[in-house]
Design a protein around this motif. Sequence first.
Motif, short mmCIF file in Angstrom:
data_model
loop_
_atom_site.label_atom_id
_atom_site.label_comp_id
_atom_site.label_asym_id
_atom_site.label_seq_id
_atom_site.Cartn_x
_atom_site.Cartn_y
_atom_site.Cartn_z
N ALA A 283 -34.75 -32.00 -3.67
CA ALA A 283 -34.11 -31.53 -2.44
C ALA A 283 -34.47 -30.07 -2.20
O ALA A 283 -34.60 -29.30 -3.16
CB ALA A 283 -32.59 -31.69 -2.54
N ILE A 304 -35.77 -33.75 1.71
CA ILE A 304 -35.94 -34.53 0.50
C ILE A 304 -37.41 -34.88 0.33
O ILE A 304 -38.02 -35.52 1.18
CB ILE A 304 -35.11 -35.83 0.54
N LEU A 338 -27.23 -36.55 -3.80
CA LEU A 338 -28.55 -36.26 -4.38
C LEU A 338 -28.73 -36.98 -5.71
O LEU A 338 -29.42 -36.50 -6.60
CB LEU A 338 -28.70 -34.75 -4.58
N CYS A 341 -32.18 -37.21 -6.95
CA CYS A 341 -32.93 -35.95 -7.05
C CYS A 341 -32.75 -35.32 -8.42
O CYS A 341 -31.63 -35.23 -8.92
CB CYS A 341 -32.49 -34.97 -5.97
#
Length: 394
Positions: A283, A304, A338, A341
């Motif tokens: 991110a 992203i 997230l 991520c």
Amino acid sequence: METPATAYANHPCFGMTSRRTVGRIHLPVAPRSNARMRFASSRKTERAIMPADALNMLSRTVDAGNPVDVVGITGPGDPMAEPAYTMETLRMVREAYPDMALCLTTLGMGADAYAEELVELGVSYVTVLVDAVSPEVAEKLYAWVRPATRTMPLPEAVKVLLNEQTRTVTAFKRMGITVKINTTVYPGYNAGHVEEIAAAMGTLGADIMALVPYRPDQDTEDGPARCGAELLATVRDRAARHLELMPAWDECGVDMVGLQNPKKDSGPDMALPRPTKDRPNVAVASASGMDVDLHLGHAAKLLIYGPREDGLPCLLETRETPHPGSGSSRWEQLAGQLSDCFALLTANAGERPKRNLSRLGVSVLVTDGEIEGTVDVLYGGGKKKSACRSTRRA
């Protein structure tokens, strides 16, 4: 019977023979210094990383095939200036690697209060940095000393420092911790004082001493001259009357040390998070879409990035962030958003989001680099190595 001269020959952190056979890694989780030498380099040091990121760094190092036997907490600040980070890191490492040896290096202020807990965590040896035992000498060496978060006049502050170092060494020895004293030899400042340091620390029960010859940096002005071999030999001879010395100074680095030929992937880049099967994406907080130029707290949306079908990282989508005003739950919500991520790039972030997101699996990396190059580095590419250094800041 083991003689004093060989007592530490095979010690995992102090031994001279062990440097070729024992793998050591230093985790940079100490964010704050509580003192500064007058002759310290003015160059910027790396920022500390969060404890969860430090554990990931250790795991990546081990998984890469590097035989790590000792984990040390040594910087970039003093491990006991913000002890919460140090203790959390040690607890996490101990839980994940029950048999790994633990050590730390500290100036000693406030460390005595943690002696019992350090022993419970299995920290069996500590290095204490002692460059003076006389307030008059200490005043010549330190630019400032800040016990806790207080600011006080230097003459008063160095007395507090010396008293706390005495308490720390005494407390550590009472708990059975092996204590090494590191003393830097500054010609014209404390070289003639080193024997007194050795005598004082020996009386307190310190086990061994390392004498470090001062080496001025290129950007250091009006400081001591370089400590030469002849002066060092004289100082060593006098100090050895009171305390066993390490055979020679061999600088203990901040990255992977202790092996003659550590693997290529065991260096500073091991501090960077890497994508995993469950967390393949990154991110990015950006206003321009070109650079990492937005404070995390001001980011209404995040870009992203992740690998395409051919494996190359590219922009996949944008995601809105939780609205401000919900306190720490905002960062828990963001971590949930997230969950795919492994890292978040931002121009700046507060301690609370960095800590919360890191704890929940998202490493927050502060940088001002170009998005494409910085993302490329995180995926193992060779672009923008300067950006790579920036992202080591947590």
